[in-house]
Motif scaffolding. Structure first.
Motif, PDB file in Angstrom:
ATOM      1  N   PRO A  42     -34.517  19.965  18.850  1.00 10.17           N
ATOM      2  CA  PRO A  42     -34.307  19.608  20.258  1.00 10.17           C
ATOM      3  C   PRO A  42     -35.273  18.545  20.771  1.00 10.17           C
ATOM      4  CG  PRO A  42     -34.213  21.991  19.949  1.00 10.17           C
ATOM      5  CD  PRO A  42     -34.705  21.409  18.667  1.00 10.17           C
ATOM      6  N   GLU A  43     -36.474  18.479  20.194  1.00  9.18           N
ATOM      7  CA  GLU A  43     -37.435  17.464  20.621  1.00  9.18           C
ATOM      8  C   GLU A  43     -36.918  16.063  20.291  1.00  9.18           C
ATOM      9  OE1 GLU A  43     -40.317  15.607  22.451  1.00  9.18           O
ATOM     10  OE2 GLU A  43     -40.012  17.782  22.532  1.00  9.18           O
ATOM     11  N   LEU A  44     -36.295  15.916  19.126  1.00 11.02           N
ATOM     12  CA  LEU A  44     -35.691  14.629  18.760  1.00 11.02           C
ATOM     13  C   LEU A  44     -34.570  14.278  19.728  1.00 11.02           C
ATOM     14  CD1 LEU A  44     -35.348  12.260  16.734  1.00 11.02           C
ATOM     15  CD2 LEU A  44     -33.725  13.718  15.485  1.00 11.02           C
ATOM     16  N   ALA A  45     -33.757  15.280  20.074  1.00 15.40           N
ATOM     17  CA  ALA A  45     -32.665  15.051  21.029  1.00 15.40           C
ATOM     18  C   ALA A  45     -33.224  14.596  22.375  1.00 15.40           C
ATOM     19  CB  ALA A  45     -31.836  16.323  21.200  1.00 15.40           C
ATOM     20  N   ARG A  46     -34.301  15.225  22.835  1.00 17.80           N
ATOM     21  CA  ARG A  46     -34.900  14.831  24.120  1.00 17.80           C
ATOM     22  C   ARG A  46     -35.468  13.417  24.048  1.00 17.80           C
ATOM     23  NH1 ARG A  46     -36.144  20.435  24.384  1.00 17.80           N
ATOM     24  NH2 ARG A  46     -38.070  20.141  23.180  1.00 17.80           N
ATOM     25  N   GLU A  47     -36.074  13.083  22.934  1.00 21.77           N
ATOM     26  CA  GLU A  47     -36.644  11.737  22.757  1.00 21.77           C
ATOM     27  C   GLU A  47     -35.562  10.674  22.802  1.00 21.77           C
ATOM     28  OE1 GLU A  47     -38.523   9.257  19.037  1.00 21.77           O
ATOM     29  OE2 GLU A  47     -39.202  11.334  19.320  1.00 21.77           O
ATOM     30  N   HIS A  48     -34.463  10.898  22.067  1.00 23.14           N
ATOM     31  CA  HIS A  48     -33.358   9.929  22.051  1.00 23.14           C
ATOM     32  C   HIS A  48     -32.657   9.888  23.411  1.00 23.14           C
ATOM     33  CE1 HIS A  48     -32.806   9.717  17.383  1.00 23.14           C
ATOM     34  NE2 HIS A  48     -34.013   9.373  17.786  1.00 23.14           N
ATOM     35  N   GLY A  49     -32.546  11.046  24.055  1.00 24.02           N
ATOM     36  CA  GLY A  49     -31.933  11.077  25.376  1.00 24.02           C
ATOM     37  C   GLY A  49     -32.732  10.296  26.393  1.00 24.02           C
ATOM     38  N   ALA A  50     -34.045  10.406  26.356  1.00 22.80           N
ATOM     39  CA  ALA A  50     -34.892   9.667  27.290  1.00 22.80           C
ATOM     40  C   ALA A  50     -34.781   8.167  27.062  1.00 22.80           C
ATOM     41  CB  ALA A  50     -36.351  10.124  27.138  1.00 22.80           C
ATOM     42  N   ALA A  51     -34.672   7.756  25.802  1.00 15.83           N
ATOM     43  CA  ALA A  51     -34.515   6.328  25.502  1.00 15.83           C
ATOM     44  C   ALA A  51     -33.179   5.808  26.033  1.00 15.83           C
ATOM     45  CB  ALA A  51     -34.611   6.102  23.990  1.00 15.83           C
ATOM     46  N   GLY A  52     -32.146   6.636  25.925  1.00 21.21           N
ATOM     47  CA  GLY A  52     -30.838   6.243  26.455  1.00 21.21           C
ATOM     48  C   GLY A  52     -30.854   6.121  27.965  1.00 21.21           C
ATOM     49  N   ALA A  53     -31.542   7.049  28.650  1.00 17.95           N
ATOM     50  CA  ALA A  53     -31.616   6.999  30.110  1.00 17.95           C
ATOM     51  C   ALA A  53     -32.317   5.727  30.566  1.00 17.95           C
ATOM     52  CB  ALA A  53     -32.349   8.230  30.632  1.00 17.95           C
TER      53      ALA A  53
END
Length: 393
Positions: A343-354
Motif C-alpha cells: 500500500p505504501e507504493l500505491a500511496r506514493e504513485h497516487g501522490a505523484a499522479g495527483a
C-alpha cells in the motif's frame, strides 16, 4: 479578430442524450466560449429523455436509433430545416466532433460556403470492431476516417499520443491538441469516504480495485474480468468496485459475481466513489485521452492502464501508475498485486499522479482551442490557410 467574434457551428453525434466524457467536454467548451462572448450553435440528435441539460442553443438533427444499441442515435443527412437554420446563423467556423453522416453533410455545406472546418477526435472508432469479432473492418474504417479528416482545415486530439497516431495515419497536416481538464473541487484525495466504503461491505483495510466507465465491451471489460480472475487464483486479497452503467452490465456481473456494482455516479458522488478506491484498472484501448484516468490521478490513486493512446500521455510508468501492454492479463495482475501487497507504493504513485493532475485546467485548455478557431478563421480571411490534405494529394 478575437474570441468574441467567433460564430461556431458545432456538430455532435451525442451532445447530451447519453452522458460520456466526450460530450461533457463539449458542453464545458461551449460554456467557456459563451463566457467569452462568442456565439455557439450546436447541432445534434436529441431525445425526450436527455441525460443532462445542454449548454447553449441546441438544434435537433434528424437521427435513428442503432438497432442493437438503442441508447445511441445515428445522425442523418442535414434536413432542409437544419440547412436553413445554418444559413440564417451564418457561422464563421464549423466544428465537427464525430465522423458521422451529418458531419459529412456539414463538410459539404461548409465547403460550399467557404467556411473553415475543425474536427475534434474523441474516440478511436476504428478499434471498435475488435470487440465484436470484426477486426477485418479496421483498415476500411481507417480509410474512411482519413477521407473525412483530410477535408478539414485542422484536427485536434486530446493527447500527444493520440495526435501522433493521427499523424502516423496521415489524417491531416494540421494536427493540434485539445486536451481535457479535471474539476479539482470534485476529484481530490480529500473526497475519500470511509463510511461510503463501509456501506458496501468494504472494510477499512481492504484493497479496492476500481473500474469507472460505461459498461460496454469496447471498454475492455473482458480484459478487466480476466485480470481479476488471475488475482483471485493467486489468492491476493482485494475487493472490486464497478462504477458505471451500460448494456453489458449483466454480462459483467456474471463474470464478476463477487464484485460490488455501485451503478452510475456523477458530480460529487463520482468524485467520492473514485477517491474511495485504492487503485484504478483501465484496460481500454479505445480512449483518445482517458478522462477516468485523469480523474483517478486527481484523487490520488494509482492507475494501471493499457499502454495506449491517452494513458500514454498521462501516466508515468513506475512513477504515477503502471502502463501495461494491451491485453497482457498476467502483467495487469502483477501490477495490481504489487499495489495490493504494498500500500505504501500505491500511496506514493497516487501522490505523484495527483501532482501531475494539477496541470490540467479546463479554462486554459479551452482557451487554446478557441485560439485555434481564431487562427483558422483569420487564415481563411487572409487566404493564407493550409490547403486541406486531400487538395494536396
Amino acid at each position: 479578430m478575437d474570441i468574441s467574434d467567433l460564430r461556431i457551428a458545432l456538430f455532435s453525434g451525442n451532445y447530451n442524450y447519453v452522458r460520456d466524457g466526450a460530450n461533457q467536454a463539449l458542453n464545458r467548451l461551449v460554456g467557456y466560449l459563451l463566457r467569452q462572448n462568442a456565439q455557439v450553435r450546436v447541432y445534434s440528435p436529441t431525445t425526450d429523455t436527455p441525460a443532462f441539460e445542454p449548454t447553449g442553443d441546441l438544434i435537433s438533427v434528424p437521427s435513428f436509433a442503432i438497432p442493437n444499441r438503442p441508447e445511441y442515435r445515428v445522425p442523418m443527412m442535414l434536413s432542409p430545416g437544419v440547412k436553413k437554420d445554418l444559413k440564417a446563423y451564418a457561422p464563421n467556423i464549423v466544428h465537427l466532433s464525430s465522423p458521422d453522416i451529418a458531419a459529412h453533410s456539414a463538410t459539404r455545406w461548409a465547403k460550399k460556403h467557404d467556411i473553415p472546418m475543425l474536427a475534434s477526435v474523441h474516440t478511436r472508432f476504428e478499434t471498435y470492431p475488435r470487440y465484436y469479432n470484426m477486426a477485418f473492418l479496421e483498415p476500411i474504417l481507417v480509410a474512411g476516417l482519413r477521407r473525412f479528416y483530410r477535408r478539414c482545415d485542422a484536427i485536434v486530439a486530446p493527447s500527444d499520443s493520440m495526435a501522433q497516431v493521427l499523424r502516423d495515419q496521415r489524417m491531416n497536416y494540421d494536427v493540434g491538441i485539445w486536451s481535457r481538464g479535471v474539476d479539482r473541487d470534485i476529484f481530490h484525495p480529500s473526497k475519500r469516504d470511509v463510511e461510503w466504503r463501509r456501506s458496501f461491505g468494504i472494510d477499512d483495510e481492504d484493497q479496492v480495485v476500481g473500474f469507472v466507465g460505461r459498461l460496454v465491451m469496447e471498454k475492455g471489460l473482458d480484459v478487466f474480468s480476466d485480470t481479476i480472475d488471475r488475482l483471485e487464483r493467486r489468492g491476493v486479497p482485494h475487493k472490486v468496485l464497478i462504477v458505471g452503467e451500460g448494456p453489458a452490465r449483466q454480462w459483467f456481473e456474471s463474470r464478476l459475481p463477487n464484485a460490488i456494482f455501485a451503478g452510475f455516479q456523477s458530480g460529487p458522488d463520482l468524485g467520492r466513489a473514485v477517491a474511495s478506491m485504492d487503485m484504478l484498472l483501465n484496460p481500454s484501448v479505445t480512449e483518445t485521452f482517458g478522462n477516468v484516468t485523469l480523474e483517478a490521478m486527481a484523487c490520488g490513486i494509482p492507475v494501471v492502464a493499457a499502454r495506449a493512446t491517452g494513458s500514454l500521455s498521462l501516466v508515468a510508468d513506475g512513477i504515477s501508475g503502471r502502463l501495461i501492454r494491451p491485453g497482457a492479463v498476467q502483467n495487469y495482475a502483477d501490477a495490481l498485486q504489487d499495489y495490493c501487497e504494498n500500500p505504501e507504493l500505491a500511496r506514493e504513485h497516487g501522490a505523484a499522479g495527483a501532482k501531475r493532475a494539477e496541470r490540467y485546467s479546463w479554462d486554459r485548455i479551452n482557451h487554446g482551442l478557441a485560439e485555434t478557431y481564431v487562427r483558422l478563421v483569420r487564415q481563411r480571411a487572409e487566404g493564407t490557410k493550409h490547403l486541406p490534405y486531400e487538395a494536396l494529394r
